[in-house]
Design a protein around this motif. Structure first.
Motif, PDB file in Angstrom:
ATOM      1  N   MET A   1      -8.412   1.511  -7.991  1.00 36.09           N
ATOM      2  CA  MET A   1      -8.406   2.245  -6.548  1.00 36.09           C
ATOM      3  C   MET A   1      -8.435   1.068  -5.494  1.00 36.09           C
ATOM      4  O   MET A   1      -7.689   1.032  -4.605  1.00 36.09           O
ATOM      5  N   LEU A   2      -9.094  -0.161  -5.813  1.00 36.55           N
ATOM      6  CA  LEU A   2      -9.136  -1.219  -4.911  1.00 36.55           C
ATOM      7  C   LEU A   2      -7.806  -1.802  -4.664  1.00 36.55           C
ATOM      8  O   LEU A   2      -7.369  -1.829  -3.523  1.00 36.55           O
ATOM      9  N   PHE A   3      -6.910  -1.789  -5.744  1.00 33.70           N
ATOM     10  CA  PHE A   3      -5.442  -2.438  -5.532  1.00 33.70           C
ATOM     11  C   PHE A   3      -4.627  -1.512  -4.706  1.00 33.70           C
ATOM     12  O   PHE A   3      -3.927  -1.737  -4.051  1.00 33.70           O
ATOM     13  N   ARG A   4      -4.911  -0.184  -4.855  1.00 36.74           N
ATOM     14  CA  ARG A   4      -4.103   0.737  -3.948  1.00 36.74           C
ATOM     15  C   ARG A   4      -4.573   0.679  -2.431  1.00 36.74           C
ATOM     16  O   ARG A   4      -3.764   0.821  -1.753  1.00 36.74           O
ATOM     17  N   ILE A   5      -5.866   0.521  -2.318  1.00 38.17           N
ATOM     18  CA  ILE A   5      -6.228   0.313  -1.049  1.00 38.17           C
ATOM     19  C   ILE A   5      -5.781  -0.938  -0.221  1.00 38.17           C
ATOM     20  O   ILE A   5      -5.228  -1.077   0.674  1.00 38.17           O
ATOM     21  N   ILE A   6      -5.843  -2.022  -1.055  1.00 40.46           N
ATOM     22  CA  ILE A   6      -5.087  -3.255  -0.603  1.00 40.46           C
ATOM     23  C   ILE A   6      -3.582  -3.005  -0.206  1.00 40.46           C
ATOM     24  O   ILE A   6      -3.179  -3.690   0.816  1.00 40.46           O
ATOM     25  N   GLU A   7      -2.994  -2.403  -1.175  1.00 40.76           N
ATOM     26  CA  GLU A   7      -1.520  -2.099  -1.004  1.00 40.76           C
ATOM     27  C   GLU A   7      -1.643  -1.549   0.502  1.00 40.76           C
ATOM     28  O   GLU A   7      -0.373  -1.782   1.088  1.00 40.76           O
ATOM     29  N   TYR A   8      -2.146  -0.368   0.721  1.00 36.92           N
ATOM     30  CA  TYR A   8      -1.910   0.435   1.775  1.00 36.92           C
ATOM     31  C   TYR A   8      -2.110  -0.538   3.013  1.00 36.92           C
ATOM     32  O   TYR A   8      -1.392  -0.530   3.905  1.00 36.92           O
TER      33      TYR A   8
END
Length: 56
Positions: A1-8
């Protein structure tokens, strides 16, 4: 989930609707597995915090 947040954040997108993943998708399953792994290890507050972020 953190990777998705960073991507956004890197793409200038708002960090919302993280849950909009296809049901049964590998990423969605992985997020739920990670949350369920935290609770038995005594990280209930951390898991709850991630769930709140997940449902923004």
């Amino acid at each position: 989930m953190l990777f998705r947040i960073i991507e956004y954040l890197n793409n200038g997108q708002p960090v919302t609707k993280l849950y909009e993943l296809p049901p049964g998708s590998e990423e969605r399953i992985k997020i739920h597995q990670q949350l369920e792994t935290l609770r038995p290890r005594g990280f209930d507050y951390l898991a709850s915090s991630f769930e709140q972020i997940y449902y923004l």
